[in-house]
Structures are given as C-alpha cells and as structure tokens.
Design a protein around this motif. Structure first.
Motif, PDB file in Angstrom:
ATOM      1  N   PRO A   1       1.516  38.787  46.373  1.00 38.98           N
ATOM      2  CA  PRO A   1       0.593  38.258  45.261  1.00 38.98           C
ATOM      3  C   PRO A   1       1.334  38.122  44.121  1.00 38.98           C
ATOM      4  N   GLU A   2       2.244  39.153  43.705  1.00 39.66           N
ATOM      5  CA  GLU A   2       2.914  38.904  42.365  1.00 39.66           C
ATOM      6  C   GLU A   2       3.902  37.878  42.560  1.00 39.66           C
ATOM      7  N   ALA A   3       4.434  37.550  43.751  1.00 43.24           N
ATOM      8  CA  ALA A   3       5.428  36.318  43.719  1.00 43.24           C
ATOM      9  C   ALA A   3       4.796  35.094  43.690  1.00 43.24           C
ATOM     10  N   ARG A   4       3.479  34.930  43.935  1.00 43.12           N
ATOM     11  CA  ARG A   4       2.875  33.580  43.792  1.00 43.12           C
ATOM     12  C   ARG A   4       2.379  33.501  42.465  1.00 43.12           C
ATOM     13  N   THR A   5       2.056  34.520  41.768  1.00 42.33           N
ATOM     14  CA  THR A   5       1.470  34.384  40.380  1.00 42.33           C
ATOM     15  C   THR A   5       2.374  34.446  39.015  1.00 42.33           C
ATOM     16  N   ALA A   6       3.513  35.042  39.367  1.00 37.39           N
ATOM     17  CA  ALA A   6       4.528  35.445  38.298  1.00 37.39           C
ATOM     18  C   ALA A   6       5.253  34.358  37.936  1.00 37.39           C
ATOM     19  N   GLU A   7       5.244  34.099  36.659  1.00 36.09           N
ATOM     20  CA  GLU A   7       6.171  33.057  36.191  1.00 36.09           C
ATOM     21  C   GLU A   7       7.456  33.878  35.883  1.00 36.09           C
ATOM     22  N   VAL A   8       8.775  33.178  35.978  1.00 41.56           N
ATOM     23  CA  VAL A   8       9.692  33.503  35.693  1.00 41.56           C
ATOM     24  C   VAL A   8      10.248  33.204  34.332  1.00 41.56           C
ATOM     25  N   ASN A   9      10.627  34.062  33.510  1.00 41.36           N
ATOM     26  CA  ASN A   9      11.326  33.922  32.138  1.00 41.36           C
ATOM     27  C   ASN A   9      12.666  33.790  32.250  1.00 41.36           C
ATOM     28  N   LEU A  10      13.025  32.428  32.301  1.00 41.46           N
ATOM     29  CA  LEU A  10      14.371  32.218  32.421  1.00 41.46           C
ATOM     30  C   LEU A  10      15.490  32.655  31.371  1.00 41.46           C
TER      31      LEU A  10
END
Length: 176
Positions: free
Chosen positions: A65-74
């Motif tokens: 679930p965290e991979a689906r919802t997490a935004e990556v702060n580049l």
C-alpha cells in the motif's frame, strides 16, 4: 465505497490517436461511455475494459500500500544522493531527520538478508559504507528504527525484512 483511480498509460500516444481515429471513423454512431473505454484500452493491447481492470486489480493486490500512495520527493532524493560519493560511501551524517532515514535505508539495503551478525561483524560492515567514522551511530540508528533487530545484550544483529518506502527505492536506483 470510494473509487480508486485507475491510471491509464499509453506507451505511444501517436499510435493511440491513430487507432482511435480509425475506430471512430468506422463507427456508425458516437460510441457510448463503455464503448469508448473499450476502444482506449484495446488500442493499448487489452482485450476489453474488464481485462484492463482485472490487470489493475491484480497489480494493486501485489504492490504494498505505501508504494501505491507514497509520493516521491525528488528534491529530497537528490539531496540524499549527493551525500554519497562516487564509490557509494556516505560522506557525512545529515542534519535533517528525513534525509537521515533515507541514508539508513541505504545502509539497510547493504546488509545481507537472513544473516546473523555479531557486533564486530555488523560494525565492520557499516564501517565499509561511510567516511565519517561513526559505525556505532549507524548501528544504533538502524536498531532504533527497527531496520535491524538485535538481541537485548547487543551480541547478535539481523536485518528486518520490511519493504522500504518509495523514496528509499528511488535513492537505491540512483546510487546504482
């Protein structure tokens, strides 16, 4: 029940446009909602919209679930990647907690899974990963963040098998 958005990706938007144009040109009437969905997904290789939805649902079941919802702060990822030199050594311990955590995930990724280490072995492994010469700090932080488990007397260490967050995965990718 709220609907989960199903992102649609077209590998070649030009080919998608050509296929849609050809299908719409051949159609006798303006396609309805479901017909349009079928046209879109067929252009990308699915049998029909139900096939596309089944593939989406299967991916949702497999991904954490965290991979689906997490935004990556580049921006944060770039800052953390700069903390490592060309050989992959951590050059300094960052001040910001969020950056420290990502650095710890990198250290975690370099620990062999399902392997027991004694204190000297884990310290030696961590010494080989950084340049600021504080393996005790790294060892303690890894244990405090439950990335490694250790016995109560600190004599044995083992990597905890938990999925890293999406930002950490991006840091791993860029450091390779």
């Amino acid at each position: 029940m709220s609907k989960v958005p199903m992102p649609f990706y077209a590998g070649d938007v030009s080919a998608l446009a050509r296929t849609l144009r050809r299908k719409l040109k051949d159609a006798e009437t303006v396609p309805g909602h479901v017909e349009m969905l079928n046209l879109l997904v067929k252009a990308e290789g699915y049998r029909n919209f139900q096939h596309f939805k089944a593939e989406f649902d299967a991916r949702q079941a497999v991904e954490p679930p965290e991979a689906r919802t997490a935004e990556v702060n580049l921006k944060r990822v770039a800052k953390v990647v700069r903390l490592f030199d060309k050989q992959g050594y951590l050059t300094r311990w960052p001040k910001k907690y969020s950056e420290r955590l990502l650095c710890l995930w990198v250290m975690w990724s370099r620990i062999t899974p399902r392997t027991d280490y004694n204190e000297c072995e884990i310290s030696e492994l961590l010494e080989q990963q950084h340049l600021f010469e504080d393996h005790a700090l790294l060892r303690r932080e890894l244990a405090d963040h439950r990335m490694v488990e250790r016995t109560s007397d600190g004599s044995r260490y083992r990597r905890m098998e938990t999925p890293p967050p999406a930002e950490a995965v991006e840091v791993f990718r860029q450091l390779r």
